[in-house]
Scaffold this motif. Structure first.
Motif, mmCIF file in Angstrom:
data_model
loop_
_atom_site.group_PDB
_atom_site.id
_atom_site.type_symbol
_atom_site.label_atom_id
_atom_site.label_comp_id
_atom_site.label_asym_id
_atom_site.label_seq_id
_atom_site.Cartn_x
_atom_site.Cartn_y
_atom_site.Cartn_z
ATOM 1 N N GLU A 1 0.841 -1.196 0.000
ATOM 2 C CA GLU A 1 0.000 0.000 0.000
ATOM 3 C C GLU A 1 0.873 1.243 0.000
ATOM 4 O OE1 GLU A 1 -3.351 -0.202 0.139
ATOM 5 O OE2 GLU A 1 -3.189 -2.398 0.111
ATOM 6 N N LEU A 2 0.327 2.336 -0.518
ATOM 7 C CA LEU A 2 1.086 3.591 -0.504
ATOM 8 C C LEU A 2 1.372 4.015 0.941
ATOM 9 C CD1 LEU A 2 -0.677 5.518 -3.391
ATOM 10 C CD2 LEU A 2 1.538 4.348 -3.413
ATOM 11 N N SER A 3 0.402 3.713 1.845
ATOM 12 C CA SER A 3 0.585 4.121 3.244
ATOM 13 C C SER A 3 1.797 3.412 3.872
ATOM 14 C CB SER A 3 -0.679 3.826 4.057
ATOM 15 O OG SER A 3 -0.988 2.461 3.943
ATOM 16 N N LYS B 1 14.636 9.700 -2.742
ATOM 17 C CA LYS B 1 15.442 10.926 -2.772
ATOM 18 C C LYS B 1 16.803 10.593 -3.381
ATOM 19 C CE LYS B 1 17.120 10.539 2.035
ATOM 20 N NZ LYS B 1 17.536 11.269 3.234
ATOM 21 N N SER B 2 16.755 9.721 -4.397
ATOM 22 C CA SER B 2 17.983 9.145 -4.938
ATOM 23 C C SER B 2 18.983 10.189 -5.455
ATOM 24 C CB SER B 2 17.620 8.193 -6.080
ATOM 25 O OG SER B 2 18.781 7.763 -6.713
ATOM 26 N N LYS B 3 20.252 9.982 -5.085
ATOM 27 C CA LYS B 3 21.340 10.833 -5.594
ATOM 28 C C LYS B 3 21.526 10.620 -7.098
ATOM 29 C CE LYS B 3 22.938 12.722 -1.791
ATOM 30 N NZ LYS B 3 22.959 14.158 -1.547
ATOM 31 N N GLU C 1 7.392 9.982 -7.288
ATOM 32 C CA GLU C 1 7.550 9.503 -5.909
ATOM 33 C C GLU C 1 6.294 9.841 -5.118
ATOM 34 O OE1 GLU C 1 9.766 7.704 -3.920
ATOM 35 O OE2 GLU C 1 8.248 8.170 -2.408
ATOM 36 N N ILE C 2 5.834 8.867 -4.320
ATOM 37 C CA ILE C 2 4.610 9.104 -3.548
ATOM 38 C C ILE C 2 4.863 9.947 -2.297
ATOM 39 C CG2 ILE C 2 4.752 6.956 -2.164
ATOM 40 C CD1 ILE C 2 1.559 8.553 -3.574
ATOM 41 N N SER C 3 6.064 9.850 -1.733
ATOM 42 C CA SER C 3 6.283 10.488 -0.436
ATOM 43 C C SER C 3 6.745 11.937 -0.571
ATOM 44 C CB SER C 3 7.327 9.693 0.360
ATOM 45 O OG SER C 3 7.810 10.471 1.420
ATOM 46 N N GLU C 4 5.963 12.818 0.020
ATOM 47 C CA GLU C 4 6.371 14.226 -0.005
ATOM 48 C C GLU C 4 7.614 14.437 0.850
ATOM 49 O OE1 GLU C 4 3.359 17.146 0.948
ATOM 50 O OE2 GLU C 4 4.917 18.705 0.848
ATOM 51 N N ASP D 1 0.952 8.915 -7.160
ATOM 52 C CA ASP D 1 1.006 7.479 -7.426
ATOM 53 C C ASP D 1 1.465 7.219 -8.862
ATOM 54 O OD1 ASP D 1 0.593 4.792 -7.728
ATOM 55 O OD2 ASP D 1 -1.537 4.834 -7.154
ATOM 56 N N PHE D 2 2.613 6.564 -9.008
ATOM 57 C CA PHE D 2 3.169 6.282 -10.332
ATOM 58 C C PHE D 2 2.145 5.644 -11.276
ATOM 59 C CE2 PHE D 2 5.322 3.136 -13.126
ATOM 60 C CZ PHE D 2 5.968 4.037 -13.956
ATOM 61 N N PHE D 3 1.289 4.792 -10.709
ATOM 62 C CA PHE D 3 0.330 4.070 -11.550
ATOM 63 C C PHE D 3 -0.698 5.016 -12.165
ATOM 64 C CE2 PHE D 3 2.149 0.959 -8.682
ATOM 65 C CZ PHE D 3 2.519 -0.038 -9.576
ATOM 66 N N ASP E 1 15.440 2.378 -13.527
ATOM 67 C CA ASP E 1 14.760 1.659 -12.455
ATOM 68 C C ASP E 1 15.777 1.084 -11.489
ATOM 69 O OD1 ASP E 1 13.830 -0.596 -10.933
ATOM 70 O OD2 ASP E 1 12.054 -0.701 -12.188
ATOM 71 N N ARG E 2 15.946 1.762 -10.389
ATOM 72 C CA ARG E 2 16.782 1.233 -9.302
ATOM 73 C C ARG E 2 15.875 1.050 -8.092
ATOM 74 N NH1 ARG E 2 18.489 2.302 -4.015
ATOM 75 N NH2 ARG E 2 19.378 0.276 -3.665
ATOM 76 N N ALA E 3 15.739 -0.219 -7.704
ATOM 77 C CA ALA E 3 14.910 -0.565 -6.538
ATOM 78 C C ALA E 3 13.452 -0.138 -6.702
ATOM 79 C CB ALA E 3 15.508 0.013 -5.259
#
Ligand code: SAH
Length: 221
Positions: free
Chosen positions: A2-4, A48-50, A66-69, A105-107, A122-124
């Protein structure tokens, strides 16, 4: 997943997947991937990928999703970026330099609003998703890709019965099943990795990272 689940990971700072200096494979293989011109790079599930910084230096434009603000705010503040904000449908879009991060949501990403990417990085991301969602993710990736899109893909293989994901174990065979009709899969490297952090989750046999490049088959559209 889940996104949560992910939002709670970010809230608690449980982000073992984040690599302080980004993934070394990106710089290592960059010159061997030939692009017609500076590509637009799409980075699904970017955290927050470098790696976004490397891509920003080497691409015309970088689009992260990214879902997370919290992840996006940390990316901006840790790299001393100021940003402009706009909204589209269910997304808040953060813009800084040539980087756009779509928070949502990417979807649900509206593919008609996304410039055709020369690279999908696509990393992880695929390995963050359980089996059913991986299928939907792969369909979405193909919807966003075009005949000139190359995909850089990291997967992990380990005995799934020993540990629950994420990260999930994804085989090369599964990647073939998802992408084989449109892409040819070139394995760049396979690395047996130290998995001491997963031992308390039950993993005891092996943990292999596989880096691959998916090259579009001629005329797949
Ligand atoms: N690629 C990043 C993060 C990988 S972890 C890195 O290399 O560090 C997976 C990330 O995907 C998490 O940050 C999570 O918040 C995000 N995520 C999971 N499901 C998502 C979805 N449906 N839409 C957008 N982001 C999602």
């Amino acid at each position: 997943m889940e996104l949560s689940y992910w939002q709670s990971k970010w809230r608690k700072g449980h982000i073992g997947f984040h690599m302080k200096n980004g993934h070394p494979g990106l710089a290592k293989y960059w010159d061997s991937v030939s692009f017609d011109s500076n590509p637009v790079a799409l980075v699904p599930l970017c955290g927050k990928s470098k790696d976004l910084l490397f891509l920003s230096d080497h691409c015309e434009k970088v689009i992260g999703v990214e879902i997370s603000e919290i992840a996006i705010q940390e990316f901006l503040s840790e790299n001393n970026f100021t940003s402009k904000k706009k909204t589209f449908a269910d997304f808040t879009i953060y813009q800084t330099k040539n980087i756009e991060i779509w928070q949502g949501d990417f979807f649900k990403l509206p593919s008609h609003k996304i410039s055709s990417p020369g690279l999908i990085y696509d990393r992880a991301a695929l390995v963050a998703l359980p089996p059913k969602m991986r299928e939907v993710y792969a369909e979405k990736i193909i919807e966003l890709a075009s005949p000139h899109t190359k995909i850089f893909l990291q997967i992990f293989e380990y005995p799934q019965h020993e540990m629950n994901g994420p990260p999930f174990s994804v085989s090369v065979k599964e990647v073939e099943k998802f992408f084989g009709k449109k892409f040819s899969i070139q394995i760049l490297e396979k690395n047996h990795q130290d998995f001491k952090n997963f031992k308390n989750r039950g993993l005891h046999s092996y943990f292999i990272e596989i880096l691959s490049l998916l090259l579009p088959e001629e005329g797949w559209i």
